[in-house]
Motif scaffolding. Structure first.
Motif, PDB file in Angstrom:
ATOM      1  N   SER A  63     -31.191  46.475  22.908  1.00 60.50           N
ATOM      2  CA  SER A  63     -31.273  47.831  22.369  1.00 60.50           C
ATOM      3  C   SER A  63     -29.866  48.390  22.255  1.00 60.50           C
ATOM      4  O   SER A  63     -28.974  47.989  23.005  1.00 60.50           O
ATOM      5  CB  SER A  63     -32.076  48.733  23.318  1.00 60.50           C
ATOM      6  OG  SER A  63     -33.398  48.273  23.437  1.00 60.50           O
ATOM      7  N   ARG A  64     -29.662  49.315  21.347  1.00 57.47           N
ATOM      8  CA  ARG A  64     -28.367  49.999  21.245  1.00 57.47           C
ATOM      9  C   ARG A  64     -28.074  50.734  22.555  1.00 57.47           C
ATOM     10  O   ARG A  64     -26.955  50.711  23.046  1.00 57.47           O
ATOM     11  CB  ARG A  64     -28.383  50.983  20.071  1.00 57.47           C
ATOM     12  CG  ARG A  64     -27.236  51.975  20.043  1.00 57.47           C
ATOM     13  CD  ARG A  64     -25.858  51.355  19.838  1.00 57.47           C
ATOM     14  NE  ARG A  64     -25.854  50.528  18.669  1.00 57.47           N
ATOM     15  CZ  ARG A  64     -25.339  49.280  18.615  1.00 57.47           C
ATOM     16  NH1 ARG A  64     -24.759  48.758  19.664  1.00 57.47           N
ATOM     17  NH2 ARG A  64     -25.400  48.574  17.523  1.00 57.47           N
ATOM     18  N   ALA A  65     -29.100  51.379  23.107  1.00 51.21           N
ATOM     19  CA  ALA A  65     -28.926  52.097  24.367  1.00 51.21           C
ATOM     20  C   ALA A  65     -30.228  52.078  25.145  1.00 51.21           C
ATOM     21  O   ALA A  65     -31.308  51.955  24.564  1.00 51.21           O
ATOM     22  CB  ALA A  65     -28.490  53.537  24.109  1.00 51.21           C
ATOM     23  N   VAL A  66     -30.091  52.222  26.459  1.00 52.08           N
ATOM     24  CA  VAL A  66     -31.240  52.306  27.353  1.00 52.08           C
ATOM     25  C   VAL A  66     -30.968  53.446  28.329  1.00 52.08           C
ATOM     26  O   VAL A  66     -29.873  53.536  28.890  1.00 52.08           O
ATOM     27  CB  VAL A  66     -31.447  50.991  28.152  1.00 52.08           C
ATOM     28  CG1 VAL A  66     -32.581  51.140  29.152  1.00 52.08           C
ATOM     29  CG2 VAL A  66     -31.689  49.824  27.209  1.00 52.08           C
ATOM     30  N   ARG A  67     -31.984  54.306  28.506  1.00 54.87           N
ATOM     31  CA  ARG A  67     -31.883  55.353  29.521  1.00 54.87           C
ATOM     32  C   ARG A  67     -33.010  55.168  30.522  1.00 54.87           C
ATOM     33  O   ARG A  67     -34.172  55.008  30.149  1.00 54.87           O
ATOM     34  CB  ARG A  67     -31.982  56.748  28.915  1.00 54.87           C
ATOM     35  CG  ARG A  67     -31.913  57.827  30.001  1.00 54.87           C
ATOM     36  CD  ARG A  67     -31.830  59.222  29.476  1.00 54.87           C
ATOM     37  NE  ARG A  67     -31.821  60.170  30.599  1.00 54.87           N
ATOM     38  CZ  ARG A  67     -31.596  61.449  30.488  1.00 54.87           C
ATOM     39  NH1 ARG A  67     -31.339  61.989  29.300  1.00 54.87           N
ATOM     40  NH2 ARG A  67     -31.609  62.231  31.548  1.00 54.87           N
ATOM     41  N   VAL A  68     -32.647  55.201  31.794  1.00 55.26           N
ATOM     42  CA  VAL A  68     -33.612  55.201  32.894  1.00 55.26           C
ATOM     43  C   VAL A  68     -33.144  56.303  33.838  1.00 55.26           C
ATOM     44  O   VAL A  68     -32.039  56.228  34.381  1.00 55.26           O
ATOM     45  CB  VAL A  68     -33.659  53.841  33.624  1.00 55.26           C
ATOM     46  CG1 VAL A  68     -34.635  53.912  34.790  1.00 55.26           C
ATOM     47  CG2 VAL A  68     -34.026  52.716  32.662  1.00 55.26           C
TER      48      VAL A  68
ATOM     49  N   GLN B 224     -40.936  54.068  26.941  1.00 55.27           N
ATOM     50  CA  GLN B 224     -41.702  52.999  27.558  1.00 55.27           C
ATOM     51  C   GLN B 224     -42.267  53.486  28.891  1.00 55.27           C
ATOM     52  O   GLN B 224     -41.820  54.498  29.426  1.00 55.27           O
ATOM     53  CB  GLN B 224     -40.822  51.776  27.776  1.00 55.27           C
ATOM     54  CG  GLN B 224     -40.382  51.125  26.486  1.00 55.27           C
ATOM     55  CD  GLN B 224     -39.806  49.753  26.744  1.00 55.27           C
ATOM     56  OE1 GLN B 224     -39.059  49.542  27.695  1.00 55.27           O
ATOM     57  NE2 GLN B 224     -40.160  48.811  25.888  1.00 55.27           N
ATOM     58  N   PRO B 225     -43.208  52.756  29.438  1.00 57.69           N
ATOM     59  CA  PRO B 225     -43.748  53.131  30.751  1.00 57.69           C
ATOM     60  C   PRO B 225     -42.638  53.209  31.795  1.00 57.69           C
ATOM     61  O   PRO B 225     -41.649  52.489  31.719  1.00 57.69           O
ATOM     62  CB  PRO B 225     -44.722  51.998  31.076  1.00 57.69           C
ATOM     63  CG  PRO B 225     -45.072  51.391  29.759  1.00 57.69           C
ATOM     64  CD  PRO B 225     -43.862  51.566  28.887  1.00 57.69           C
TER      65      PRO B 225
END
Length: 139
Positions: free
Chosen positions: A25-30, A5-6
């Motif tokens: 979501s199952r997972a999110v990375r930032v 994503q942006p």
């Protein structure tokens, strides 16, 4: 499957039909941080997958395999995990769950919490695992 994503946010989907319904979501990375949502041993029908029903250790192992897959999808490893949360429906079976957790994290030793909950989304599910990770770039 992951979606970029942006702003560098990456979402991982397990493909579960309820993810878009519930909006998660199952997972999110930032950046270097990764959060893995509560993960169980649920099959497509929402019930514990074959071989795990009634066995909290087997459910913990299956959930942690799924957690590992989600982490790997965003370039993280179990060794990047800094915190785990285990939600169990029967705290008297803590040692079975704890030993299964230890099979994955004995050398990592993240901060960990295990709490008893009254129920999970399906009565055949006994364990749900959440994970937070920080990706170390100097491997």
């Amino acid at each position: 499957m992951s979606e970029q994503q942006p702003g560098g946010r990456v979402l991982v989907s397990s493909g579960a039909v309820w993810e878009p319904l519930v909006g998660y979501s199952r997972a999110v990375r930032v950046g270097a941080q990764v959060w893995v949502a509560g993960t169980t041993a649920a099959g497509p029908d929402g019930r514990a997958v074959a071989g795990t029903a009634g066995d909290p250790a087997a459910q913990t192992r299956e959930a942690l395999r799924r957690v590992r897959a989600a982490l790997e999808e965003v370039g993280a490893r179990l060794s990047d995990v800094v915190r785990t949360r285990l939600h169990v429906t029967d705290i008297s079976r803590w040692e079975e769950v704890g030993r299964a957790h230890g099979e994955f994290f004995a050398d990592v030793r993240p901060a960990a919490t295990m709490v008893e909950v009254s129920a999970l989304i399906d009565p055949t599910l006994l364990v749900e695992v959440e994970v937070d990770a920080v990706v170390v770039t100097d491997r």
